[in-house]
Design a protein around this motif. Structure first.
Motif, PDB file in Angstrom:
ATOM      1  N   LEU A 123       0.831  -1.209   0.000  1.00 20.02           N
ATOM      2  CA  LEU A 123       0.000   0.000   0.000  1.00 20.02           C
ATOM      3  C   LEU A 123       0.867   1.262   0.000  1.00 20.02           C
ATOM      4  CD1 LEU A 123      -2.707  -1.277   2.469  1.00 20.02           C
ATOM      5  CD2 LEU A 123      -3.170  -0.466   0.147  1.00 20.02           C
ATOM      6  N   ALA A 124       1.954   1.233   0.777  1.00 20.53           N
ATOM      7  CA  ALA A 124       2.838   2.407   0.819  1.00 20.53           C
ATOM      8  C   ALA A 124       3.460   2.630  -0.556  1.00 20.53           C
ATOM      9  CB  ALA A 124       3.912   2.210   1.881  1.00 20.53           C
ATOM     10  N   LYS A 125       3.798   1.533  -1.238  1.00 25.76           N
ATOM     11  CA  LYS A 125       4.351   1.672  -2.600  1.00 25.76           C
ATOM     12  C   LYS A 125       3.326   2.319  -3.536  1.00 25.76           C
ATOM     13  CE  LYS A 125       6.608  -1.597  -4.739  1.00 25.76           C
ATOM     14  NZ  LYS A 125       7.860  -2.195  -5.157  1.00 25.76           N
ATOM     15  N   LEU A 126       2.054   2.050  -3.265  1.00 28.65           N
ATOM     16  CA  LEU A 126       0.998   2.616  -4.113  1.00 28.65           C
ATOM     17  C   LEU A 126       0.627   4.035  -3.681  1.00 28.65           C
ATOM     18  CD1 LEU A 126      -1.355  -0.498  -4.454  1.00 28.65           C
ATOM     19  CD2 LEU A 126       0.208   0.415  -6.166  1.00 28.65           C
ATOM     20  N   GLY A 127       1.293   4.527  -2.640  1.00 30.71           N
ATOM     21  CA  GLY A 127       1.077   5.914  -2.243  1.00 30.71           C
ATOM     22  C   GLY A 127       0.133   6.114  -1.066  1.00 30.71           C
ATOM     23  N   PHE A 128      -0.339   5.047  -0.456  1.00 33.07           N
ATOM     24  CA  PHE A 128      -1.233   5.197   0.705  1.00 33.07           C
ATOM     25  C   PHE A 128      -0.410   5.617   1.938  1.00 33.07           C
ATOM     26  CE2 PHE A 128      -3.626   2.480  -2.105  1.00 33.07           C
ATOM     27  CZ  PHE A 128      -4.960   2.732  -1.840  1.00 33.07           C
ATOM     28  N   GLN A 129      -1.078   6.263   2.873  1.00 28.40           N
ATOM     29  CA  GLN A 129      -0.456   6.631   4.155  1.00 28.40           C
ATOM     30  C   GLN A 129      -0.712   5.483   5.121  1.00 28.40           C
ATOM     31  OE1 GLN A 129       0.975   9.821   4.947  1.00 28.40           O
ATOM     32  NE2 GLN A 129       0.934  10.011   2.723  1.00 28.40           N
ATOM     33  N   VAL A 130       0.315   4.725   5.446  1.00 28.77           N
ATOM     34  CA  VAL A 130       0.106   3.479   6.196  1.00 28.77           C
ATOM     35  C   VAL A 130       0.594   3.594   7.640  1.00 28.77           C
ATOM     36  CG1 VAL A 130       0.733   1.029   6.304  1.00 28.77           C
ATOM     37  CG2 VAL A 130       0.366   2.120   4.078  1.00 28.77           C
ATOM     38  N   THR A 131      -0.236   3.161   8.574  1.00 26.45           N
ATOM     39  CA  THR A 131       0.198   3.025   9.970  1.00 26.45           C
ATOM     40  C   THR A 131      -0.139   1.614  10.435  1.00 26.45           C
ATOM     41  OG1 THR A 131      -0.288   5.345  10.383  1.00 26.45           O
ATOM     42  CG2 THR A 131      -0.024   3.943  12.321  1.00 26.45           C
ATOM     43  N   VAL A 132       0.870   0.909  10.920  1.00 23.85           N
ATOM     44  CA  VAL A 132       0.665  -0.442  11.443  1.00 23.85           C
ATOM     45  C   VAL A 132       0.690  -0.351  12.969  1.00 23.85           C
ATOM     46  CG1 VAL A 132       1.654  -2.772  11.585  1.00 23.85           C
ATOM     47  CG2 VAL A 132       1.787  -1.505   9.431  1.00 23.85           C
ATOM     48  N   VAL A 133      -0.255  -1.012  13.621  1.00 20.62           N
ATOM     49  CA  VAL A 133      -0.270  -1.001  15.091  1.00 20.62           C
ATOM     50  C   VAL A 133      -0.003  -2.421  15.592  1.00 20.62           C
ATOM     51  CG1 VAL A 133      -1.578  -0.394  17.158  1.00 20.62           C
ATOM     52  CG2 VAL A 133      -1.975   0.852  15.025  1.00 20.62           C
ATOM     53  N   GLU A 134       0.979  -2.549  16.458  1.00 22.58           N
ATOM     54  CA  GLU A 134       1.406  -3.869  16.933  1.00 22.58           C
ATOM     55  C   GLU A 134       1.356  -3.906  18.461  1.00 22.58           C
ATOM     56  OE1 GLU A 134       2.328  -6.980  15.810  1.00 22.58           O
ATOM     57  OE2 GLU A 134       2.585  -7.340  17.955  1.00 22.58           O
ATOM     58  N   LYS A 135       0.778  -4.976  19.001  1.00 21.28           N
ATOM     59  CA  LYS A 135       0.658  -5.060  20.463  1.00 21.28           C
ATOM     60  C   LYS A 135       1.987  -5.406  21.140  1.00 21.28           C
ATOM     61  CE  LYS A 135      -0.719  -9.905  21.179  1.00 21.28           C
ATOM     62  NZ  LYS A 135       0.456 -10.312  21.932  1.00 21.28           N
ATOM     63  N   ASN A 136       2.859  -6.115  20.422  1.00 22.14           N
ATOM     64  CA  ASN A 136       4.137  -6.503  21.032  1.00 22.14           C
ATOM     65  C   ASN A 136       5.147  -5.362  20.952  1.00 22.14           C
ATOM     66  OD1 ASN A 136       3.164  -9.026  21.647  1.00 22.14           O
ATOM     67  ND2 ASN A 136       3.936  -9.977  19.778  1.00 22.14           N
ATOM     68  N   ARG A 137       6.208  -5.521  21.752  1.00 27.31           N
ATOM     69  CA  ARG A 137       7.242  -4.488  21.809  1.00 27.31           C
ATOM     70  C   ARG A 137       7.977  -4.370  20.468  1.00 27.31           C
ATOM     71  NH1 ARG A 137      12.063  -4.609  23.740  1.00 27.31           N
ATOM     72  NH2 ARG A 137      12.014  -6.853  24.028  1.00 27.31           N
ATOM     73  N   LEU A 138       8.079  -5.521  19.763  1.00 29.14           N
ATOM     74  CA  LEU A 138       8.823  -5.528  18.499  1.00 29.14           C
ATOM     75  C   LEU A 138       7.947  -6.072  17.374  1.00 29.14           C
ATOM     76  CD1 LEU A 138      12.183  -6.915  19.920  1.00 29.14           C
ATOM     77  CD2 LEU A 138      11.795  -4.602  19.067  1.00 29.14           C
ATOM     78  N   PRO A 139       8.178  -5.607  16.135  1.00 28.01           N
ATOM     79  CA  PRO A 139       7.337  -6.067  15.028  1.00 28.01           C
ATOM     80  C   PRO A 139       7.733  -7.460  14.521  1.00 28.01           C
ATOM     81  CG  PRO A 139       8.967  -4.497  14.232  1.00 28.01           C
ATOM     82  CD  PRO A 139       9.172  -4.601  15.715  1.00 28.01           C
ATOM     83  N   GLY A 140       6.836  -8.079  13.772  1.00 24.50           N
ATOM     84  CA  GLY A 140       7.196  -9.329  13.087  1.00 24.50           C
ATOM     85  C   GLY A 140       6.293 -10.509  13.385  1.00 24.50           C
ATOM     86  N   GLY A 141       5.602 -10.488  14.531  1.00 25.37           N
ATOM     87  CA  GLY A 141       4.716 -11.611  14.865  1.00 25.37           C
ATOM     88  C   GLY A 141       5.472 -12.931  14.835  1.00 25.37           C
ATOM     89  N   LEU A 142       4.892 -13.923  14.188  1.00 23.63           N
ATOM     90  CA  LEU A 142       5.481 -15.270  14.161  1.00 23.63           C
ATOM     91  C   LEU A 142       6.811 -15.322  13.412  1.00 23.63           C
ATOM     92  CD1 LEU A 142       2.240 -17.337  13.461  1.00 23.63           C
ATOM     93  CD2 LEU A 142       3.580 -17.353  15.571  1.00 23.63           C
ATOM     94  N   MET A 143       7.018 -14.343  12.530  1.00 19.58           N
ATOM     95  CA  MET A 143       8.254 -14.303  11.743  1.00 19.58           C
ATOM     96  C   MET A 143       9.466 -14.050  12.659  1.00 19.58           C
ATOM     97  SD  MET A 143       8.672 -11.813   8.449  1.00 19.58           S
ATOM     98  CE  MET A 143       7.949 -10.374   9.194  1.00 19.58           C
ATOM     99  N   ARG A 144       9.238 -13.337  13.772  1.00 19.06           N
ATOM    100  CA  ARG A 144      10.338 -12.937  14.662  1.00 19.06           C
ATOM    101  C   ARG A 144      10.820 -14.123  15.492  1.00 19.06           C
ATOM    102  NH1 ARG A 144      12.993  -8.683  16.582  1.00 19.06           N
ATOM    103  NH2 ARG A 144      12.014  -7.306  15.096  1.00 19.06           N
ATOM    104  N   SER A 145      12.141 -14.292  15.583  1.00 18.29           N
ATOM    105  CA  SER A 145      12.709 -15.324  16.460  1.00 18.29           C
ATOM    106  C   SER A 145      12.973 -14.694  17.830  1.00 18.29           C
ATOM    107  CB  SER A 145      14.012 -15.847  15.859  1.00 18.29           C
ATOM    108  OG  SER A 145      14.850 -14.759  15.513  1.00 18.29           O
ATOM    109  N   TYR A 146      13.381 -15.505  18.791  1.00 17.76           N
ATOM    110  CA  TYR A 146      13.728 -14.953  20.104  1.00 17.76           C
ATOM    111  C   TYR A 146      15.033 -15.589  20.575  1.00 17.76           C
ATOM    112  CZ  TYR A 146      11.690 -19.302  21.884  1.00 17.76           C
ATOM    113  OH  TYR A 146      11.411 -20.626  22.118  1.00 17.76           O
ATOM    114  N   THR A 147      15.677 -14.959  21.537  1.00 17.00           N
ATOM    115  CA  THR A 147      16.986 -15.447  21.990  1.00 17.00           C
ATOM    116  C   THR A 147      16.895 -15.930  23.428  1.00 17.00           C
ATOM    117  OG1 THR A 147      17.893 -13.682  20.639  1.00 17.00           O
ATOM    118  CG2 THR A 147      19.433 -14.797  22.063  1.00 17.00           C
ATOM    119  N   ARG A 148      17.491 -17.090  23.694  1.00 16.52           N
ATOM    120  CA  ARG A 148      17.598 -17.604  25.068  1.00 16.52           C
ATOM    121  C   ARG A 148      19.049 -18.022  25.292  1.00 16.52           C
ATOM    122  NH1 ARG A 148      13.516 -15.660  25.527  1.00 16.52           N
ATOM    123  NH2 ARG A 148      11.477 -16.394  26.170  1.00 16.52           N
TER     124      ARG A 148
END
Ligand SMILES: Cc1cc2nc3c(=O)[nH]c(=O)nc-3n(C[C@H](O)[C@H](O)[C@H](O)COP(=O)(O)OP(=O)(O)OC[C@H]3O[C@@H](n4cnc5c(N)ncnc54)[C@H](O)[C@@H]3O)c2cc1C
Length: 484
Positions: free
Chosen positions: A25-50
């Motif tokens: 959408l941003a490429k098409l010129g829309f004004q985009v805002t994404v709202v995410e509940k977690n501290r960092l973006p990515g959802g399931l795509m994001r890995s974590y470190t232990r």
């Protein structure tokens, strides 16, 4: 495009669905805002470190990233391809090794090689294999281009070959062994062979046969590349803010309300989260009762239990393919499956051993009403017990694993709380033959200006989710054109 500049879009959720829809959408010129509940973006795509070990969640391998292949084209279009390092699997001739009780099957790269391996493993079933391959090649042809997303006549071309694959294999009188081999890709996506639409299985399998890849970076890096790309196009990401309500007036979406009470207005709202979560954000009466009933009754894919352990690299070399241990009944229907990956760790001298298997929801029911971090020591004990059982079971394949150090394990409850997935469902709504109609065209809603994206919109997986985003954007652009 100039008109688009005036159009604000709010996207709920920054998984690959929300971010890819935002980028397009941003490429098409829309004004985009994404709202995410977690501290960092990515959802399931994001890995974590232990303890310094990177633990993958939702990206274990990807199909069709070879030159000119569908996911590579999409990554190029999104502008992320060159920034996400990947390595090709199958260099040893194998992408996946399926281990059954009485035989093994190697899934190679390429449709011809796959056909040959099937013919060698099942020499008495060349007729059946020819029939299976005819359908698979047809789907593969579709997946070579994006044409199926933009059909000239209607949106139903994906519904071809909608019969359950299990039924087709029964009609072809396939042996239990052949049935079991064919069943693995559906099972990996949470659908049984009995219920899996033929095209769904074929499209998934075809993309992995084109070429299969592992990330040569962390899932977090991949998530950051998507997020940075969106920002570079002028998009915004609001992190650590949960969306509570979708504002609707006279069946027209007007914006969202955050848990903090803040309201954000926009002409277009996209729920890039599970459709049931979107439904719960809508005021009563915002949608027709029939729509509410359809969405709330959708069956979801099951959850997953996952283990990450650390092994000494000197005694357990990284394996360039995946291993599936599959248990079937006498008819070749899959009862239970374990997925193993043994790959290089960022920690010197160590490799990371990952196991994914059925979530067994009954085991975690006592903690159903608790939240991550607050489940108590008995939950941790139960989790570790199950993790060690799985590690010991894996010794049958990998030899003694006495040096294994358990890094972490997560349950469907972890996934539920991490990304708001109902019941911890791994792949969103179940794409079964039974639910074919109720899951068709899920990206449209009966609220004007409200659309869905994410893995439930069209198909799960990184590829399926991005295809869903494309389809949602296409719908938005078409609707806006109709309104002007
Ligand atoms: C264990 C596992 C292994 C997998 N392995 C693979 C694989 O190897 N290859 C592959 O292609 N696919 C794989 N997948 C599937 C793939 O990860 C998913 O299909 C894809 O990441 C889903 O993206 P999404 O954007 O739809 O959802 P999500 O990643 O779940 O994103 C939704 C986002 O919305 C946010 N959110 C939810 N509610 C709210 C709210 N109220 N307000 C604000 N934000 C909210 C969540 O926090 C989350 O960040 C795997 C999935 C799992 C679970």
């Amino acid at each position: 495009m100039r008109n688009n500049l005036m159009t604000n879009v709010l996207i709920i959720g920054s998984g690959v669905g929300g971010l890819s829809a935002g980028i397009i959408l941003a490429k098409l010129g829309f004004q985009v805002t994404v709202v995410e509940k977690n501290r960092l973006p990515g959802g399931l795509m994001r890995s974590y470190t232990r303890g310094g070990t990177e633990c993958d969640v939702g990206v274990h391998y990807l199909g069709a990233l070879g030159h000119g292949e569908i996911l590579q084209k999409l990554f190029n279009y999104l502008g992320v391809a060159s920034k996400i390092p990947v390595e090709r699997m199958g260099k040893d001739g194998v992408i996946d090794k399926y281990i059954f009780d009485n035989f093994t099957f190697d899934l190679p790269e390429g449709l011809d090689a796959y056909q040959e391996n099937l013919r060698n493993t099942f020499p008495d079933e060349h007729r059946q294999i020819a029939e299976i391959m005819k359908r698979l090649r047809h789907s593969a042809e579709k997946m070579r281009s994006l044409d199926f997303l933009f059909p000239a006549q209607n949106d139903f071309s994906m519904l071809e070959q909608s019969e359950p694959l299990g039924k087709i294999l029964t009609q072809l009188q396939c042996s239990p062994g052949l049935r079991a081999v064919i069943g693995v890709p559906c099972c990996w996506m949470g659908v049984s062979l009995e219920e899996c639409p033929c095209f769904y299985h074929n499209m998934i399998l075809a993309t992995y046969l084109f070429s299969s890849w592992r990330l040569a970076c962390s899932g977090s890096k991949m998530a950051d590349v998507f997020a940075e790309r969106l920002k570079s196009l002028g998009g915004k990401i609001i992190q650590a803010e949960e969306v509570e309500k979708i504002l609707v007036n006279a069946r027209v979406a007007e914006g969202i309300q955050l848990k903090s009470g803040q309201m954000l207005k926009a002409r277009i709202v996209i729920g890039a989260v599970h459709p049931k979560i979107v439904l719960n954000m809508l005021p009563k009466g915002a949608v027709k009762p029939s729509y509410r009933k359809r969405i709330s009754q959708l069956e979801d894919t099951p959850g997953i239990f996952s283990v990450h352990a650390e092994l000494d690299a000197s005694s357990h070399k990284a394996i360039p393919h995946n291993i599936f241990k599959v248990n079937t009944d006498k008819s070749g229907n899959i009862l239970d499956m374990k997925f193993y990956q043994l790959k290089k760790s960022e920690k010197g001298g160590k490799n990371t051993f990952s196991i994914l298997t059925s979530g067994k929801p009954e085991l975690w029911r006592p903690w159903e009403n608790t939240m991550t971090g607050w489940r108590g020591s008995d939950y941790v004990e139960e989790k570790e017990k199950r993790a060690w059982t799985l590690i010991h079971e894996a010794e049958e394949i990998f030899g003694p694993l006495c040096d294994a150090k358990l890094v972490d394990a997560y349950t469907p409850l972890t996934i539920r709380d991490w990304v708001n997935s109902p019941g911890g469902s791994a792949y969103g709504v179940l794409r079964s033959s039974k639910q074919l109609l109720s899951t068709a065209l899920l990206n449209r809603t009966s609220v004007r200006g409200l659309f869905l994206a994410g893995q439930s919109a069209m198909a799960p997986g990184i590829l399926g989710t991005i295809l869903g985003s494309l389809s949602t954007v296409k719908l938005i652009v078409r609707n806006l054109k109709l309104e002007t």
